[in-house]
Design a protein around this motif. Structure first.
Motif, short mmCIF file in Angstrom:
data_model
loop_
_atom_site.label_atom_id
_atom_site.label_comp_id
_atom_site.label_asym_id
_atom_site.label_seq_id
_atom_site.Cartn_x
_atom_site.Cartn_y
_atom_site.Cartn_z
N GLY A 1 33.65 24.02 48.81
CA GLY A 1 34.19 23.19 47.88
C GLY A 1 33.17 23.28 46.45
N GLU A 2 31.94 23.28 46.74
CA GLU A 2 30.92 23.43 45.68
C GLU A 2 30.69 24.47 45.02
N LEU A 3 30.97 25.70 45.72
CA LEU A 3 30.89 27.13 45.18
C LEU A 3 32.24 27.23 44.50
N VAL A 4 33.37 26.89 45.06
CA VAL A 4 34.61 26.93 44.15
C VAL A 4 34.60 26.37 42.91
N LYS A 5 33.87 25.14 42.70
CA LYS A 5 33.82 24.47 41.47
C LYS A 5 32.81 25.07 40.62
N ALA A 6 31.82 25.70 41.01
CA ALA A 6 30.95 26.29 40.30
C ALA A 6 31.48 27.86 39.52
N GLN A 7 32.28 28.43 40.60
CA GLN A 7 32.76 29.55 39.92
C GLN A 7 34.03 29.15 38.90
N GLU A 8 34.62 28.21 39.17
CA GLU A 8 35.62 27.81 38.22
C GLU A 8 35.45 26.85 37.04
N GLY A 9 34.38 26.50 37.45
CA GLY A 9 34.12 25.27 36.17
C GLY A 9 33.29 26.00 34.96
N GLY A 10 32.88 27.04 34.86
CA GLY A 10 32.33 27.63 33.63
C GLY A 10 30.80 27.58 33.72
N TYR A 11 30.13 27.47 35.27
CA TYR A 11 28.80 27.16 35.15
C TYR A 11 28.07 28.61 35.07
N THR A 12 26.87 28.75 34.81
CA THR A 12 26.09 29.95 34.95
C THR A 12 25.81 29.95 36.41
#
Length: 449
Positions: free
Chosen positions: A78-89
């Protein structure tokens, strides 16, 4: 950036990066699947670590947050998915290390085995000589109790990891290549692609490549100068003359190198494999231009790396060591080194295979290496990042082991089994979670004294 968030913070390479960013004043936090001694140390250093998949704990400020992840993390976390979809560097660990080392004098140690000890000893030589260096290490230095060293100069020592072709993010000034064996075939497919990756790494070196003689790396693979080292081949540019162990199993030798002969080098950590690694580390330091006597003195004070031929108990009639070896070539080298340290004694080895793919690809080679012990206690496979592969079990190795004694048991049965086992020299091997047994085994053996 103000925040650096790590997904898989407990890995040895990831934790060094976390410590680096903490040292530099960033807000550092992260996730790992399980608590460990390393995550406990990070928490003591003021880094927040949690052990459940909690996307809500990723800093909300997207613009001010860098997220670093390891490829060992499941893609559906879940954390990786959020990072990928949330616009993070979002950067892989290897890319992050590459960015940090840009513009510095990078000294890199690559190889399918030997790189952790060699890079740690190299960093120790630079530190003890007074030259200094920063270092990102793949193990915990026993001299310094950490996998990160920081210095004000622009020299940085790094372990160049071939997994996932991570080392292709590095552009070193000097690089050692300790071994090019078939490994990580889940990534590379076959040995030819392993060789191709190491040649590509060599091509990125600007100054000098120091390759172990016999590895498939030559002048045609790089614009850098190519030198060689070896433990027994006197045709190499760096080699030891008359290496001999002392009563503690620590080796003494005279080092031949292009600048002359460095007399009576003593390696502070025992075993011939540490002597071989010291040749490679000395080669980096002398090529860089450090004082030969300072190099010799530092090698003598090297205490080794945690989980690399690490002695936890050694009294008359009973010894216990632990080693990270998880590849057939590493196991063979470690076992022969242990025979140097404890000549004529019965060696009982406990091995936990690491990865289904590695077990499948090297079952026969594992059986040959593990047959070098007097008794083998073989555990179930540690899966790490992999799902089970039908038909791939420790039995694939066990059936071909020819050691005088052998037994196949589950990890949960180990401590009960050892409680009644007569022991002389006991060694645990593996890269999985077998290290969780170090303390209980040490205590069990101490209770016998």
């Amino acid at each position: 950036m103000k925040n650096v968030y790590f997904i898989g913070i407990g890995g040895i390479g990831m934790s060094a990066l976390a410590r680096y960013y903490k040292f530099k004043g960033f807000n550092v936090a992260g996730y790992d699947r399980t608590p460990s001694d390393l995550t406990a140390a990070l928490e003591k250093e003021g880094i927040s670590v949690h052990y459940e998949d909690r996307p809500d704990l990723i800093p909300a400020d997207v613009e001010e947050t860098l997220i670093v992840y390891t490829p060992a993390i499941p893609k559906d976390l879940g954390e990786l998915v959020k990072a990928q979809e949330g616009g993070y560097t979002l950067l892989k660990r290897s890319r992050t290390l590459g960015e940090i080392t840009k513009g510095q004098r990078c000294l890199a140690v690559a190889g399918t085995h030997g790189k952790t000890t060699t890079s740690t000893l190299t960093a120790h030589i630079f530190t003890q000589s007074g030259e200094g260096c920063s270092a990102f290490l793949g193990g915990i230095s026993r001299n310094y109790g950490t996998n990160l060293l920081m210095s004000r100069n622009e020299t940085v020592v790094v372990e160049a990891d071939e997994f996932d072709r991570s080392f292709l993010q590095l552009f070193p000034e000097i690089a050692v290549i300790t071994a090019v064996d078939a490994d990580h075939l889940d990534i590379y497919g076959d040995y030819a692609h392993v060789v191709e990756a190491f040649k590509a790494f060599a091509s990125q070196v600007s100054g000098t490549v120091i390759a172990k003689k016999g590895t498939p790396i030559g002048p045609e693979d790089t614009k850098a100068k190519v030198l060689t080292y070896h433990y027994t081949d006197t045709g190499a540019d760096f080699y030891p003359e008359n290496p001999q162990p002392d009563a503690l199993g620590c080796f003494h030798y005279d080092l031949h190198w292009p600048g002359g002969i460095l007399r009576d080098v003593r390696v502070g950590a025992p075993g011939w494999i540490n002597a071989e690694n010291s040749i490679a580390a000395a080669a980096i330091a002398l090529t860089y231009g450090l004082n030969p006597q300072a190099v010799k003195a530092a090698i003598g004070t090297f205490e080794g790396v945690k989980r690399r031929l690490e002695v936890h108990l050694n009294v008359p009639g009973l010894a216990y060591m632990d080693d990270y070896a998880h590849h057939p070539a590493e196991l063979a080298s470690a076992i022969s080194s242990i025979r140097d340290i404890f000549p004529g004694r019965k060696i009982t080895g406990i091995f936990q295979p690491h990865l289904y793919t590695r077990t499948r690809d090297f079952a026969q080679e594992f059986a040959q290496s593990l047959s070098l012990v007097d008794k083998l206690i073989l555990l179930d496979i540690y899966p790490a990042r992999e799902d089970p592969i039908p038909g791939v079990t420790s039995e694939m190795i066990f059936k071909d082991v020819t050691a005088p004694e052998k037994v196949l048991i589950k990890k949960e049965e180990l401590m009960d089994y050892l409680s009644d086992e007569p022991l002389d020299v006991l060694v645990t091997f593996g890269a999985g979670n077998i290290d969780r047994f170090i303390e209980p085994i040490t205590q069990l053996l101490k209770n016998r004294l």
